[in-house]
Design a protein around this motif. Structure first.
Motif, mmCIF file in Angstrom:
data_model
loop_
_atom_site.group_PDB
_atom_site.id
_atom_site.type_symbol
_atom_site.label_atom_id
_atom_site.label_comp_id
_atom_site.label_asym_id
_atom_site.label_seq_id
_atom_site.Cartn_x
_atom_site.Cartn_y
_atom_site.Cartn_z
ATOM 1 N N VAL A 25 -17.047 -20.803 -5.742
ATOM 2 C CA VAL A 25 -17.050 -21.807 -5.459
ATOM 3 C C VAL A 25 -15.434 -22.334 -5.705
ATOM 4 O O VAL A 25 -15.045 -22.984 -4.439
ATOM 5 N N ALA A 26 -14.656 -22.171 -6.700
ATOM 6 C CA ALA A 26 -13.506 -22.498 -6.538
ATOM 7 C C ALA A 26 -12.580 -21.681 -5.693
ATOM 8 O O ALA A 26 -11.808 -22.506 -5.048
ATOM 9 N N GLU A 27 -12.946 -20.684 -5.282
ATOM 10 C CA GLU A 27 -11.898 -19.933 -4.182
ATOM 11 C C GLU A 27 -12.402 -20.338 -2.816
ATOM 12 O O GLU A 27 -11.431 -20.616 -2.174
ATOM 13 N N GLY A 28 -13.554 -20.898 -2.626
ATOM 14 C CA GLY A 28 -13.912 -21.654 -1.372
ATOM 15 C C GLY A 28 -13.211 -22.761 -1.024
ATOM 16 O O GLY A 28 -12.591 -23.248 -0.048
ATOM 17 N N THR A 29 -13.167 -23.598 -2.210
ATOM 18 C CA THR A 29 -12.601 -24.942 -2.375
ATOM 19 C C THR A 29 -10.925 -24.803 -2.118
ATOM 20 O O THR A 29 -10.076 -25.488 -1.305
ATOM 21 N N LYS A 30 -10.632 -23.571 -2.709
ATOM 22 C CA LYS A 30 -9.058 -23.454 -2.529
ATOM 23 C C LYS A 30 -8.522 -23.410 -0.956
ATOM 24 O O LYS A 30 -7.451 -23.538 -0.622
ATOM 25 N N MET A 31 -9.411 -22.557 -0.326
ATOM 26 C CA MET A 31 -9.287 -22.332 1.248
ATOM 27 C C MET A 31 -9.165 -23.732 1.757
ATOM 28 O O MET A 31 -8.060 -23.776 2.651
ATOM 29 N N LEU A 32 -9.950 -24.624 1.570
ATOM 30 C CA LEU A 32 -9.975 -26.108 2.102
ATOM 31 C C LEU A 32 -8.534 -26.582 1.940
ATOM 32 O O LEU A 32 -7.897 -27.183 2.624
ATOM 33 N N GLU A 33 -8.382 -26.509 0.275
ATOM 34 C CA GLU A 33 -6.937 -27.244 0.171
ATOM 35 C C GLU A 33 -5.815 -26.441 0.806
ATOM 36 O O GLU A 33 -4.739 -27.313 1.225
ATOM 37 N N CYS A 34 -5.654 -25.310 1.065
ATOM 38 C CA CYS A 34 -4.747 -24.458 1.971
ATOM 39 C C CYS A 34 -4.577 -25.327 3.326
ATOM 40 O O CYS A 34 -3.530 -25.515 3.721
#
Length: 286
Positions: free
Chosen positions: A231-240
């Protein structure tokens, strides 16, 4: 692979140590105790979740078994796509990408990046905010607030299965105690039995406590932790994407805007500046 390997190491050490100190594995095989613990925990889990939460748990369970899809290759694709989009915007304006974002599956631009094209949540986030940039007439501040709310909602939604599984794991030791108490009740009702029989009944009751703790902390809890990491990895993609889009709205050059996005990524998967530059040159030649 790491989940299975962890199970093998942990369970192997626990049961192996038990055998080495003279214990018998057959004494640990208590199907009725397991039924009480697993059945009780599942019933409580089922009662505590809504249908959509239960379905979300079933959908996300495979995430614990699969490797992460958010690899350096995926991030290179994302940064390359952003760079190409920003270059087109700078050269031809926002309207020059309208056809691409309206139908990404048919876009020759998006077809060059199959990993991202297959990720629905990332693709939807990117195209939605590009549409808002084209026709929404929003300022940078309003766009950033909206993105933050969107990312927070996305993160909370994906965390629902994590919280559900964590609660189930935390409750299993208690159900182990319940099973042990039931076993003790059975022992007390059998005091007229020979000592050897009573010993077996007491051992079965104690196994209930053991199984509850083992299943909660050594089986279910690692699954919840792995899903939380995904979940944290997926959110990081959106933050990028968010940081890069805001940078281009602030009129930064495409390469600088992409660099803003690169800096947001986790260092373990983040491509270096040289790797990204090389990849962009390769994509430019295609």
């Amino acid at each position: 692979m790491f989940l299975i390997l962890g199970y093998l190491i942990g369970l192997g050490a626990i049961f192996g140590g038990f055998v080495l100190e003279g214990g018998s594995i057959s004494a640990m095989i208590q199907p009725y105790e397991l039924l009480m613990i697993a059945g009780g925990a599942f019933g409580a889990f089922f009662a505590a979740t809504f249908p959509r939460s239960f379905k979300a748990v079933l959908r996300t369970l495979p995430m614990a078994l699969k490797g992460s899809k958010y690899t350096k290759v995926a991030y290179l694709e994302l940064l390359s796509l952003l760079n190409e989009l920003f270059l087109r915007i700078r050269q031809g304006g926002l309207m020059s990408i309208e056809g691409d974002i309206d139908d990404p599956a048919a876009s020759e631009l998006f077809k060059k990046y199959p990993v991202l094209l297959a990720d629905h949540s990332v693709l939807e986030f990117l195209t939605d905010y590009l549409r808002l940039m084209i026709g929404g007439n929003l300022g940078v501040f309003e766009m950033e607030n909206l993105m933050d709310l969107d990312i927070d909602t996305h993160h909370r939604e994906l965390e629902v299965p994590v919280h559900a599984l964590t609660r189930a794991a935390d409750g299993m030791p208690a159900f182990g105690i319940v099973a042990a108490v039931m076993g003790v009740v059975h022992v007390m009702a059998s005091v007229d039995k020979p000592p050897a029989v009573l010993g077996e009944l007491i051992a079965a009751a104690l196994v209930g406590t053991f199984l509850g703790i083992l299943l909660g902390y050594a089986v279910v809890s690692p699954i919840a932790s792995r899903i939380e990491d995904r979940v944290a990895e997926g959110t990081k993609m959106l933050e990028c994407i968010k940081v890069a889009l805001l940078a281009t709205m602030n009129a930064y050059p495409p390469q600088v805007a992409v660099e803003f996005g690169r800096k947001v990524l986790f260092s373990t998967e983040r491509p270096s500046f040289q790797e990204l530059d090389t990849h962009l040159r390769e994509m430019k030649g295609k």
